[in-house]
Design an enzyme around this catalytic site. Sequence first.
Site, PDB file in Angstrom:
ATOM      1  N   GLU A   1      32.674  36.772  28.392  1.00  0.00           N
ATOM      2  CA  GLU A   1      33.303  37.863  26.838  1.00  0.00           C
ATOM      3  C   GLU A   1      33.513  37.601  26.108  1.00  0.00           C
ATOM      4  O   GLU A   1      34.677  38.449  25.358  1.00  0.00           O
ATOM      5  CB  GLU A   1      34.237  38.132  27.934  1.00  0.00           C
ATOM      6  CG  GLU A   1      35.506  37.055  29.004  1.00  0.00           C
ATOM      7  CD  GLU A   1      36.436  37.873  29.212  1.00  0.00           C
ATOM      8  OE1 GLU A   1      37.830  37.252  29.037  1.00  0.00           O
ATOM      9  OE2 GLU A   1      36.715  38.469  29.626  1.00  0.00           O
TER      10      GLU A   1
ATOM     11  N   THR B   1      32.240  29.042  25.292  1.00  0.00           N
ATOM     12  CA  THR B   1      32.080  29.663  25.384  1.00  0.00           C
ATOM     13  C   THR B   1      31.936  30.774  27.146  1.00  0.00           C
ATOM     14  O   THR B   1      31.861  29.999  27.976  1.00  0.00           O
ATOM     15  CB  THR B   1      29.659  29.705  25.346  1.00  0.00           C
ATOM     16  OG1 THR B   1      29.777  28.919  26.044  1.00  0.00           O
ATOM     17  CG2 THR B   1      30.375  29.575  23.699  1.00  0.00           C
TER      18      THR B   1
ATOM     19  N   ASP C   1      41.310  37.464  38.601  1.00  0.00           N
ATOM     20  CA  ASP C   1      40.385  36.449  39.004  1.00  0.00           C
ATOM     21  C   ASP C   1      40.493  34.772  38.529  1.00  0.00           C
ATOM     22  O   ASP C   1      39.754  34.367  38.237  1.00  0.00           O
ATOM     23  CB  ASP C   1      39.189  37.018  36.854  1.00  0.00           C
ATOM     24  CG  ASP C   1      37.643  36.213  36.828  1.00  0.00           C
ATOM     25  OD1 ASP C   1      36.690  35.726  37.719  1.00  0.00           O
ATOM     26  OD2 ASP C   1      37.383  36.004  35.967  1.00  0.00           O
TER      27      ASP C   1
END
Length: 516
Positions: A264, A261, A405
Amino acid sequence: MDSVGVAAAAPDAGPGPAWQSKCPWGAPSTTSISCSLADVMSEQLAKELQLEEEKAAFPEVVAAAEGPFITGENIDTSSDLMLAQMLQMEFDKEYDAQLRREEKKINGDSKVSISFENYRKVHPYDSDSSEDEVDWQDTRHDPYRADKPTTTPKRGFIGKGKDITTKHDEVVCGRKNTARMENFAPEFQVGDGIGMDLKLSNQVFNALKQHAYSEERRSARLHEKKEHSTAEKAVDPRTRLLLYKMVNSGMLETITGCISTGKESVVFHAYGGKSATEDKVIPPECAIKVFKTTLNEFKNRDKYIKDDYRFKDRFSKLNPRKIIRLWAEKEMHNLTRMQNAGIPCPQVVILKKHVLVMSFIGQDQVPAPKLKDVTLSNEDMKKAYYQILNMMQQLYRECNLVHADLSEYNMLWHDGKIWLIDVSQSVEPTHPHGLEFLFRDCRNVSQFFQKGGVAEALNERELFNAVSGLNITADNEVDFQAEIEALEKINEDHVQNHGKKLSTFSSDGDPPIYDE
């Protein structure tokens, strides 16, 4: 004091009709008995005389009154009337017992109860119910519940003179506000303010009222949002329907469960099935990435899409679901570019709205560990550094992308090499903030491998020049970032004036390819 003679009449014991013996005009058959005035004024004597007269006048009625309804013993069943009354009484008791059972069954443990009191036949104190049965209670009035404050008349005041009380009285208003709290939503717990004789001021009551309405609206919004959006480790009905269709079509054999999880998305593991077309091969293990349809945890997605020239015309900030679909579509295109360039990354299987099915990086439902969770030897750490450096150069030069990222959290270690994941936010270098994102990636990579003990690791400025091919010379980081922002401004003006998506960055040839 002299005694006075008083004649007392007694019933005649001889034969003859009863009316002759009781006739007031008849001659007394007995002699008069003298008694004192104290005996005449005695109340006990008067009661005894009255009882004797009643017994003589109504012998049958007294016997019936002392019959089965009071004592319940020595019942004479020879009378049909008495039998009918007894049967009716037993029937009424059974009927009331049935009403009590129905009442208990309907009410259950509910706080709000109903009563069949108006349909009962026997008054409660006549029934011989045991203590373990439901006691009779008049639910129309609860003696343990405090009475609500009385309202003032229409004229607005009560009393006169010094005892006058208007509707603006502090005590009256406080009790009224306490009673009005019962009109709040059931979810808003107010307690027993009336029983405690609580007095709320208008200011406190208005604040509680506004808070109760706000909580009611917020709970309604959350309920609606949970019905139409993905939640933590769960999917909404629309997403569940998409997954069912994939399983029913045979593309997926089964979905085992959640494996990861994030802010986003939610990632599930599944076993691959058979493809409808022969040219497309579905891997044995798949990863299903479900993008969350709420923007609460990741509100800065728009800056990665609205300024990306590939999706700028399709961006709509007013429709969150379209943004999520663009986000999923963007990751699919970025993964396709990386796969064509030979960069290790998940293989795209299919995209359905905001659900992206990819190949699973791992084995037997166990996902590959992140680079931050792996303990590597010095040789493996050095090998991983040169591999990620080569992948960053390929990503920038061949794929025309910046990860935006990149860190040890988005790099997996599997089969002795690095795998890149989570490229939904990746942008092209012509993005207004593309070079800033690249410099941030270089800082994260450089700091991680320098802490890992790789002596050959370049600092963030050297790594930025090595990846981008730009020759930015600055003595400190502030000046370095200032030159980056100046280049981004020049590129943005060029794109706006000429409408081209080509970079105008000046470089000294192709960036060098670092290899071990």
